[in-house]
Design a protein around this motif. Structure first.
Motif, mmCIF file in Angstrom:
data_model
loop_
_atom_site.group_PDB
_atom_site.id
_atom_site.type_symbol
_atom_site.label_atom_id
_atom_site.label_comp_id
_atom_site.label_asym_id
_atom_site.label_seq_id
_atom_site.Cartn_x
_atom_site.Cartn_y
_atom_site.Cartn_z
ATOM 1 N N CYS A 112 0.861 -1.179 0.000
ATOM 2 C CA CYS A 112 0.000 0.000 0.000
ATOM 3 C C CYS A 112 0.901 1.232 0.000
ATOM 4 O O CYS A 112 1.926 1.255 0.700
ATOM 5 N N GLY A 113 0.493 2.235 -0.749
ATOM 6 C CA GLY A 113 1.281 3.465 -0.839
ATOM 7 C C GLY A 113 1.453 4.182 0.488
ATOM 8 O O GLY A 113 2.415 4.908 0.698
ATOM 9 N N CYS A 114 0.542 3.969 1.427
ATOM 10 C CA CYS A 114 0.630 4.703 2.695
ATOM 11 C C CYS A 114 1.619 4.084 3.677
ATOM 12 O O CYS A 114 2.116 4.764 4.561
ATOM 13 N N GLY A 115 1.880 2.780 3.525
ATOM 14 C CA GLY A 115 2.724 2.142 4.537
ATOM 15 C C GLY A 115 3.715 1.124 4.014
ATOM 16 O O GLY A 115 4.446 0.522 4.788
ATOM 17 N N GLY A 116 3.723 0.901 2.716
ATOM 18 C CA GLY A 116 4.685 -0.029 2.148
ATOM 19 C C GLY A 116 4.202 -1.468 2.149
ATOM 20 O O GLY A 116 3.011 -1.746 2.024
ATOM 21 N N GLU A 117 5.162 -2.381 2.299
ATOM 22 C CA GLU A 117 4.881 -3.804 2.195
ATOM 23 C C GLU A 117 4.268 -4.361 3.469
ATOM 24 O O GLU A 117 4.634 -3.969 4.572
ATOM 25 N N VAL A 118 3.347 -5.315 3.274
ATOM 26 C CA VAL A 118 2.714 -6.004 4.397
ATOM 27 C C VAL A 118 2.351 -7.414 3.926
ATOM 28 O O VAL A 118 1.960 -7.615 2.777
ATOM 29 N N ASN A 119 2.536 -8.394 4.801
ATOM 30 C CA ASN A 119 2.148 -9.763 4.478
ATOM 31 C C ASN A 119 0.800 -10.055 5.121
ATOM 32 O O ASN A 119 0.549 -9.679 6.261
ATOM 33 N N ARG A 120 -0.064 -10.730 4.372
ATOM 34 C CA ARG A 120 -1.395 -11.071 4.861
ATOM 35 C C ARG A 120 -1.543 -12.598 4.890
ATOM 36 O O ARG A 120 -1.136 -13.286 3.955
ATOM 37 N N LEU A 121 -2.158 -13.086 5.960
ATOM 38 C CA LEU A 121 -2.401 -14.517 6.106
ATOM 39 C C LEU A 121 -3.619 -14.924 5.288
ATOM 40 O O LEU A 121 -4.682 -14.292 5.385
ATOM 41 N N ILE A 122 -3.457 -15.976 4.496
ATOM 42 C CA ILE A 122 -4.529 -16.490 3.645
ATOM 43 C C ILE A 122 -4.789 -17.937 4.028
ATOM 44 O O ILE A 122 -3.870 -18.753 4.061
ATOM 45 N N LYS A 123 -6.042 -18.253 4.318
ATOM 46 C CA LYS A 123 -6.445 -19.629 4.597
ATOM 47 C C LYS A 123 -6.919 -20.248 3.287
ATOM 48 O O LYS A 123 -7.835 -19.729 2.650
ATOM 49 N N VAL A 124 -6.292 -21.342 2.892
ATOM 50 C CA VAL A 124 -6.584 -21.963 1.608
ATOM 51 C C VAL A 124 -8.058 -22.339 1.503
ATOM 52 O O VAL A 124 -8.710 -22.022 0.507
ATOM 53 N N ALA A 125 -8.621 -22.988 2.502
ATOM 54 C CA ALA A 125 -10.013 -23.440 2.432
ATOM 55 C C ALA A 125 -10.983 -22.281 2.214
ATOM 56 O O ALA A 125 -11.977 -22.427 1.492
ATOM 57 N N ASP A 126 -10.703 -21.131 2.799
ATOM 58 C CA ASP A 126 -11.594 -19.973 2.681
ATOM 59 C C ASP A 126 -11.479 -19.258 1.340
ATOM 60 O O ASP A 126 -12.353 -18.464 0.988
ATOM 61 N N ASN A 127 -10.383 -19.502 0.616
ATOM 62 C CA ASN A 127 -10.114 -18.758 -0.623
ATOM 63 C C ASN A 127 -9.798 -19.673 -1.797
ATOM 64 O O ASN A 127 -9.210 -19.237 -2.785
#
Length: 169
Positions: A112-127
């Motif tokens: 995001c331009g406001c804060g840079g890099e961020v990692n997000r947790l993704i649950k395979v079953a939900d996505n």
């Protein structure tokens, strides 16, 4: 709950056992100091590898990793949770690094331009539907509320999801 730690200098593995599950938490770098033969093999119904703190792999480390995963895969249902970006990169480059295991959740890089890099947790079953189509799930920035941009090539980052699809007969 029984707890044990195996230390290889750059990598430590915390092992916790309960009646039906053993959890291996990997912290650090999987490199030439990792000696998979020194990792206890514990047979349980569920074997969980927690991988959010795996920072890097090198060629010696991945070789040892593959040997470990092959053997542990035969002792119970192996699941990979909270896989770091480095772990997903490794799985995509060397599919054998999963053995018979299945990725249940993983981190993915966003920006995001406001804060840079961020990692997000993704649950395979939900996505699952999005992931098998190689589409990154959408997340909002916690700071500004804008939609985060996926910060990798979707086609290659989600390559490992092909392993969770049913095989055509």
């Amino acid at each position: 709950m029984v707890t044990n730690t195996v230390d290889f200098g750059n990598l430590s593995i915390e092992i916790q056992q309960s009646a039906n599950e053993v959890v291996y938490r990997f912290i650090g770098e999987v490199d030439e100091h990792f000696r998979q033969r020194e990792v206890p093999r514990i047979a349980k119904a569920t074997i969980t590898f927690v991988l959010e703190d795996v920072a890097t792999f090198n060629s010696c480390g991945i070789r040892e990793w593959i040997y470990l995963v092959r053997e542990i895969s035969d002792l119970g249902r192996l699941r990979f949770t909270r896989c770091s970006v480095a772990m997903i990169d490794q799985i995509n480059m060397v599919p054998d690094s999963l053995g018979k295991g299945v990725v249940e959740s993983f981190y993915a890089p966003y920006y995001c331009g406001c804060g840079g890099e961020v990692n997000r947790l993704i649950k395979v079953a939900d996505n699952l539907n999005q992931l098998v189509m190689k589409h990154a799930p959408e997340f909002k920035c916690e700071n500004c509320g804008n939609t985060l941009e996926f910060d990798a090539l979707e086609e290659s980052y989600f390559l490992f999801t092909e392993s969770v699809m049913p095989k055509a007969s």
